[in-house]
Design a protein around this motif. Sequence first.
Motif, short mmCIF file in Angstrom:
data_model
loop_
_atom_site.label_atom_id
_atom_site.label_comp_id
_atom_site.label_asym_id
_atom_site.label_seq_id
_atom_site.Cartn_x
_atom_site.Cartn_y
_atom_site.Cartn_z
N LYS A 99 36.84 36.24 14.46
CA LYS A 99 37.75 35.70 15.48
C LYS A 99 37.55 36.41 16.82
O LYS A 99 37.75 35.80 17.90
CB LYS A 99 39.19 35.86 15.01
N ALA A 102 34.61 34.39 17.97
CA ALA A 102 34.73 32.93 17.93
C ALA A 102 36.20 32.56 17.83
O ALA A 102 36.69 32.15 16.77
CB ALA A 102 33.94 32.37 16.76
N ASN A 104 37.68 30.07 19.06
CA ASN A 104 37.91 28.63 19.07
C ASN A 104 37.91 27.99 17.67
O ASN A 104 38.03 26.78 17.54
CB ASN A 104 36.86 27.93 19.94
N GLU A 105 37.77 28.79 16.64
CA GLU A 105 37.75 28.28 15.27
C GLU A 105 39.12 28.45 14.61
O GLU A 105 39.22 28.80 13.43
CB GLU A 105 36.68 29.02 14.45
N SER A 106 40.16 28.18 15.36
CA SER A 106 41.52 28.41 14.84
C SER A 106 41.84 27.53 13.62
O SER A 106 42.57 27.95 12.72
CB SER A 106 42.54 28.15 15.95
N GLU A 107 41.30 26.31 13.59
CA GLU A 107 41.55 25.42 12.45
C GLU A 107 40.99 26.02 11.17
O GLU A 107 41.64 26.00 10.11
CB GLU A 107 40.93 24.05 12.71
N LEU A 108 39.80 26.55 11.26
CA LEU A 108 39.17 27.18 10.09
C LEU A 108 39.96 28.39 9.63
O LEU A 108 40.19 28.58 8.43
CB LEU A 108 37.73 27.59 10.43
N TYR A 109 40.41 29.19 10.58
CA TYR A 109 41.18 30.39 10.21
C TYR A 109 42.49 30.00 9.51
O TYR A 109 42.91 30.66 8.57
CB TYR A 109 41.47 31.22 11.46
N ARG A 151 32.08 28.46 5.23
CA ARG A 151 32.19 27.95 6.61
C ARG A 151 32.33 29.10 7.61
O ARG A 151 31.73 29.08 8.70
CB ARG A 151 33.37 27.01 6.73
N VAL A 155 29.75 30.06 10.69
CA VAL A 155 30.17 30.25 12.08
C VAL A 155 29.59 31.55 12.62
O VAL A 155 29.13 31.62 13.78
CB VAL A 155 31.71 30.26 12.18
#
Length: 237
Positions: A99, A102, A104-109, A151, A155
């Motif tokens: 995080k 990256a 911008n990968e809040s949905e994945l987190y 995933r 990333v």
Amino acid sequence: MNNTPDKRTDSSNDTSDEFGFEPRGVRFTEATFTFSKNHWIVISIILPVLFLTWSAWYATVQYNNLQRQDEYVDAMWSKVLSQYARRADLIPNLVTVVKSYAANESELYGEITNARAQLNAISKATNQSRDPLVLDQFTQAQNQLSAQLSRLLLVAQKYPELKSSALFQDLMVELAGTENRINYSRSSYIEAIAEYNMVIRTFPTNVMAKQTGLTSRPKFNVENEAMIGLVPKVDLR
């Protein structure tokens, strides 16, 4: 009066031969019969006692073996859970590191957080390894968490600086070691289950198992076993 004793004898009571010798065994026939009768009475008492003693000993051995194997399977399952828990505890640290590079990968987190929460709820069930439905839910939750972890690592491949981070590399080394321990503990558990189920289904142990309430354990099927350890390798170069 003639006092000379009559030398004649009753031929029905005369058991001697013409030379005056009494045949062997005739005098002891009744005693021999009594001995044989007493002998069989003793045997008829001893044999049932010996059989009951042996039966009790054999039943005890079978019961103890079943309990020992049941405990062994539980111990192997505990090792599996321990390694899965170790991996689950590493994931938040990986998320934090990724995080930072990256954001911008809040949905994945969020999906990873939900997968871990679902897995933690299922892991609280005490009969995971005995209830096929609970075990299936557990493996599905592990599959989902593994997919999300895959995933996350994909990333990380997009960020060279992240891959070169010492903290990230340390976490990846620890994760790789944990995955190896998961595979080993899972394989040991599958072998223990196979042996246990064979004993449970084999006569005469199956009779004792039925009386004590022990039943066959569900096991990982091939699909779950392949999916549950599916974590991609990350090139740290």
